[in-house]
Design a protein around this motif. Structure first.
Motif, PDB file in Angstrom:
ATOM      1  N   ALA A 380       0.817  -1.213   0.000  1.00  0.00           N
ATOM      2  CA  ALA A 380       0.000   0.000   0.000  1.00  0.00           C
ATOM      3  C   ALA A 380       0.853   1.267   0.000  1.00  0.00           C
ATOM      4  O   ALA A 380       0.312   2.367   0.084  1.00  0.00           O
ATOM      5  CB  ALA A 380      -0.927   0.012   1.227  1.00  0.00           C
ATOM      6  N   ARG A 381       2.160   1.126  -0.116  1.00  0.00           N
ATOM      7  CA  ARG A 381       3.049   2.269   0.064  1.00  0.00           C
ATOM      8  C   ARG A 381       2.757   3.396  -0.935  1.00  0.00           C
ATOM      9  O   ARG A 381       2.640   4.567  -0.553  1.00  0.00           O
ATOM     10  CB  ARG A 381       4.509   1.837  -0.056  1.00  0.00           C
ATOM     11  CG  ARG A 381       5.481   2.949   0.326  1.00  0.00           C
ATOM     12  CD  ARG A 381       6.915   2.459   0.410  1.00  0.00           C
ATOM     13  NE  ARG A 381       7.763   3.493   0.977  1.00  0.00           N
ATOM     14  CZ  ARG A 381       7.955   3.692   2.276  1.00  0.00           C
ATOM     15  NH1 ARG A 381       7.357   2.896   3.150  1.00  0.00           N
ATOM     16  NH2 ARG A 381       8.725   4.662   2.713  1.00  0.00           N
ATOM     17  N   ALA A 382       2.640   3.052  -2.221  1.00  0.00           N
ATOM     18  CA  ALA A 382       2.394   4.091  -3.227  1.00  0.00           C
ATOM     19  C   ALA A 382       1.077   4.804  -2.956  1.00  0.00           C
ATOM     20  O   ALA A 382       0.990   6.037  -3.034  1.00  0.00           O
ATOM     21  CB  ALA A 382       2.402   3.465  -4.621  1.00  0.00           C
ATOM     22  N   LYS A 383       0.054   4.047  -2.604  1.00  0.00           N
ATOM     23  CA  LYS A 383      -1.258   4.640  -2.335  1.00  0.00           C
ATOM     24  C   LYS A 383      -1.215   5.519  -1.087  1.00  0.00           C
ATOM     25  O   LYS A 383      -1.801   6.617  -1.060  1.00  0.00           O
ATOM     26  CB  LYS A 383      -2.304   3.534  -2.164  1.00  0.00           C
ATOM     27  CG  LYS A 383      -3.726   4.033  -2.002  1.00  0.00           C
ATOM     28  CD  LYS A 383      -4.699   2.886  -1.784  1.00  0.00           C
ATOM     29  CE  LYS A 383      -4.808   2.028  -3.028  1.00  0.00           C
ATOM     30  NZ  LYS A 383      -5.864   0.985  -2.867  1.00  0.00           N
ATOM     31  N   VAL A 384      -0.522   5.056  -0.038  1.00  0.00           N
ATOM     32  CA  VAL A 384      -0.427   5.825   1.205  1.00  0.00           C
ATOM     33  C   VAL A 384       0.305   7.139   0.966  1.00  0.00           C
ATOM     34  O   VAL A 384      -0.126   8.211   1.417  1.00  0.00           O
ATOM     35  CB  VAL A 384       0.282   4.993   2.296  1.00  0.00           C
ATOM     36  CG1 VAL A 384       0.683   5.883   3.469  1.00  0.00           C
ATOM     37  CG2 VAL A 384      -0.618   3.871   2.780  1.00  0.00           C
ATOM     38  N   LEU A 385       1.432   7.082   0.243  1.00  0.00           N
ATOM     39  CA  LEU A 385       2.196   8.298  -0.017  1.00  0.00           C
ATOM     40  C   LEU A 385       1.409   9.269  -0.897  1.00  0.00           C
ATOM     41  O   LEU A 385       1.472  10.478  -0.698  1.00  0.00           O
ATOM     42  CB  LEU A 385       3.526   7.942  -0.666  1.00  0.00           C
ATOM     43  CG  LEU A 385       4.531   7.194   0.220  1.00  0.00           C
ATOM     44  CD1 LEU A 385       5.780   6.836  -0.546  1.00  0.00           C
ATOM     45  CD2 LEU A 385       4.895   8.019   1.452  1.00  0.00           C
ATOM     46  N   ALA A 386       0.645   8.718  -1.836  1.00  0.00           N
ATOM     47  CA  ALA A 386      -0.170   9.592  -2.690  1.00  0.00           C
ATOM     48  C   ALA A 386      -1.280  10.261  -1.899  1.00  0.00           C
ATOM     49  O   ALA A 386      -1.612  11.427  -2.146  1.00  0.00           O
ATOM     50  CB  ALA A 386      -0.749   8.774  -3.841  1.00  0.00           C
ATOM     51  N   ARG A 387      -1.857   9.502  -0.931  1.00  0.00           N
ATOM     52  CA  ARG A 387      -2.968  10.035  -0.148  1.00  0.00           C
ATOM     53  C   ARG A 387      -2.491  11.045   0.886  1.00  0.00           C
ATOM     54  O   ARG A 387      -3.100  12.094   1.079  1.00  0.00           O
ATOM     55  CB  ARG A 387      -3.718   8.898   0.542  1.00  0.00           C
ATOM     56  CG  ARG A 387      -4.938   9.364   1.346  1.00  0.00           C
ATOM     57  CD  ARG A 387      -5.562   8.239   2.133  1.00  0.00           C
ATOM     58  NE  ARG A 387      -5.960   7.136   1.257  1.00  0.00           N
ATOM     59  CZ  ARG A 387      -5.602   5.876   1.447  1.00  0.00           C
ATOM     60  NH1 ARG A 387      -4.847   5.552   2.475  1.00  0.00           N
ATOM     61  NH2 ARG A 387      -6.017   4.941   0.618  1.00  0.00           N
ATOM     62  N   HIS A 388      -1.436  10.714   1.589  1.00  0.00           N
ATOM     63  CA  HIS A 388      -1.003  11.541   2.730  1.00  0.00           C
ATOM     64  C   HIS A 388       0.189  12.431   2.408  1.00  0.00           C
ATOM     65  O   HIS A 388       0.509  13.322   3.194  1.00  0.00           O
ATOM     66  CB  HIS A 388      -0.657  10.664   3.921  1.00  0.00           C
ATOM     67  CG  HIS A 388      -1.814   9.833   4.412  1.00  0.00           C
ATOM     68  ND1 HIS A 388      -2.937  10.395   4.967  1.00  0.00           N
ATOM     69  CD2 HIS A 388      -2.019   8.496   4.411  1.00  0.00           C
ATOM     70  CE1 HIS A 388      -3.793   9.434   5.314  1.00  0.00           C
ATOM     71  NE2 HIS A 388      -3.263   8.283   4.970  1.00  0.00           N
ATOM     72  N   GLY A 389       0.862  12.179   1.298  1.00  0.00           N
ATOM     73  CA  GLY A 389       2.017  12.977   0.965  1.00  0.00           C
ATOM     74  C   GLY A 389       3.180  12.709   1.880  1.00  0.00           C
ATOM     75  O   GLY A 389       3.134  11.835   2.744  1.00  0.00           O
ATOM     76  N   SER A 390       4.267  13.370   1.712  1.00  0.00           N
ATOM     77  CA  SER A 390       5.448  13.212   2.560  1.00  0.00           C
ATOM     78  C   SER A 390       6.136  14.543   2.727  1.00  0.00           C
ATOM     79  O   SER A 390       5.950  15.464   1.951  1.00  0.00           O
ATOM     80  CB  SER A 390       6.418  12.191   1.938  1.00  0.00           C
ATOM     81  OG  SER A 390       6.838  12.630   0.673  1.00  0.00           O
ATOM     82  N   ARG A 391       6.924  14.592   3.776  1.00  0.00           N
ATOM     83  CA  ARG A 391       7.628  15.839   4.072  1.00  0.00           C
ATOM     84  C   ARG A 391       9.108  15.663   3.852  1.00  0.00           C
ATOM     85  O   ARG A 391       9.642  14.584   4.009  1.00  0.00           O
ATOM     86  CB  ARG A 391       7.370  16.247   5.519  1.00  0.00           C
ATOM     87  CG  ARG A 391       5.951  16.696   5.772  1.00  0.00           C
ATOM     88  CD  ARG A 391       5.671  16.891   7.241  1.00  0.00           C
ATOM     89  NE  ARG A 391       6.632  17.807   7.857  1.00  0.00           N
ATOM     90  CZ  ARG A 391       6.659  18.111   9.144  1.00  0.00           C
ATOM     91  NH1 ARG A 391       5.769  17.592   9.959  1.00  0.00           N
ATOM     92  NH2 ARG A 391       7.543  18.936   9.624  1.00  0.00           N
TER      93      ARG A 391
END
Length: 391
Positions: A380-391
């Protein structure tokens, strides 16, 4: 939380502190008595509703009580911890769970074998037994961390009903070492639903327990099939228990026994799922994981759930001090906090969209919006990063 009296023999250091939950711990013995209560009420009234009473209490009444009664975040002062842990009253609150647990199991086998229950009534009794067995795993968890041989033996006995004796090995020597890391099968990940976590944890924990025992025996120059293998011993204890019940009550009970065991260990696994969801120990410059801290466990101080689970919800202190007895576990302000007690959180966990809606924002807030610091499910990493973004 204030109380009204001290046990005899309490030292002078307790003058400024009382355990207000002292007698509430006896409520933990109410749940394993439910098979008898259900039997009596169903027999007296003729209503099969009562076979389903325990799941309604655990997943209806207790979550409501958590919301109505509230929380208790008070800690016992350091000056009373030694006395508090030496008070044997608290031990008997856990010891007495086992005879009630097994008496209920024998009663259920008698009722299943009798053939007088309808399909719905038999299912209700099975779910009731499974819940008692699942909470029995929590009792085994409390006992299995202790140094006294008696308590360790009682832990193994409590686990036999669910065929989950390997938990004793894997939890103590595996989970407590690898908690909140991707290597721990019992630490759930951000973006991983409970239903995806369940098979990974069930299989991974059994596999881990076996390998831990294999390595221990190898250091002693012994085969993994040696009689001293504690995993084999635990599974053999379950086999003997089930064989004895089958011999006593007939093969009809085997399907029910298997079903209640699955319900019991699934109840454990859903608790595993919510205890460390998405939390991650970071790597040090040396490449090792940082030491486990109070920030690597989700906690709850809701009183109702805590008194039925022997303070399991003060999970951070348990990981910091695994041998500390339940009555002495402390609340940590810096720990991430669940919105309610375990009973209510289980209901959310089995419905992934609700779980994500409640827990993902809390996890993100815990990491100050930096989702890359979380333990993310690889698929789910790609989906999680797309949803929540990263800093």
């Amino acid at each position: 939380m204030a109380g009204s009296s001290y046990p005899l023999g309490a030292p002078a250091s307790t003058v400024t502190w009382r355990d207000g939950k002292r007698y509430l711990w006896l409520l933990g013995l109410v749940l394993p008595a439910f098979p008898f209560a259900a039997w009596g009420l169903a027999t007296a009234t003729g209503h099969g509703f009562f076979w389903w009473l325990l799941p309604l209490v655990v997943f209806g009444v207790i979550p409501l009580a958590d919301l109505l009664v509230g929380k208790d975040s008070n800690n016992p002062p350091d000056s009373v911890l030694t006395w508090l842990e030496s008070d044997r009253y608290y031990r008997w609150c856990t010891y007495l769970y086992l005879p009630l647990q097994y008496a209920g199991l024998v009663l259920a086998c008698r009722l299943w074998a009798g053939g007088g229950l309808s399909v719905a009534d038999g299912a209700g009794l099975t779910v009731t037994l499974g819940i008692v067995a699942g909470i029995g795993i929590n009792t085994a968890h409390e006992l299995g961390h202790k140094k006294e041989a008696l308590e360790r033996r009682l832990a193994r006995i409590a686990l036999a009903q669910t065929c989950y004796g390997h938990f004793y090995i894997e939890h103590n020597r595996g989970h407590h070492v690898r908690v909140a890391t991707p290597e721990d099968p019992a630490s759930s990940r951000l973006g991983q639903s409970f239903w995806r976590f369940l098979p990974r944890s069930v299989y991974g924990s059994a596999r881990s327990g076996w390998h831990l025992e294999k390595e221990r025996l190898a250091r002693l120059g012994r085969s993994p099939w040696h009689p001293g293998n504690d995993v084999l011993g635990a599974w053999a204890l379950s086999a003997v228990l089930f064989a004895a019940l089958t011999a006593a009550f007939g093969p009809r009970v085997l399907l029910y026994l298997a079903a209640q065991a699955v319900i019991g260990f699934c109840l454990l696994e859903v608790v595993n799922y919510l205890e460390h969801y998405g939390l991650l120990r970071q790597r040090t410059p040396a490449g090792r994981y940082e030491r486990c801290t109070p920030q690597h466990s989700w906690n709850s101080d809701d009183i109702a759930s805590n008194v039925f689970l022997y303070h399991l919800q003060r999970h951070s202190d348990h990981h910091a001090n695994p041998t500390r007895r339940y009555q002495a576990l402390r609340h940590f302000e810096e720990s991430p906090q669940l919105p309610t007690g375990y009973a209510g959180m289980i209901l959310l966990a089995v419905v992934p969209p609700l779980w994500r809606r409640v827990m993902d924002p809390r996890l993100l807030a815990h990491y100050d919006g930096d989702v890359t610091r979380a333990n993310i499910h690889p698929r789910a990493r790609a989906k999680v990063l797309a949803r929540h973004g990263s800093r």
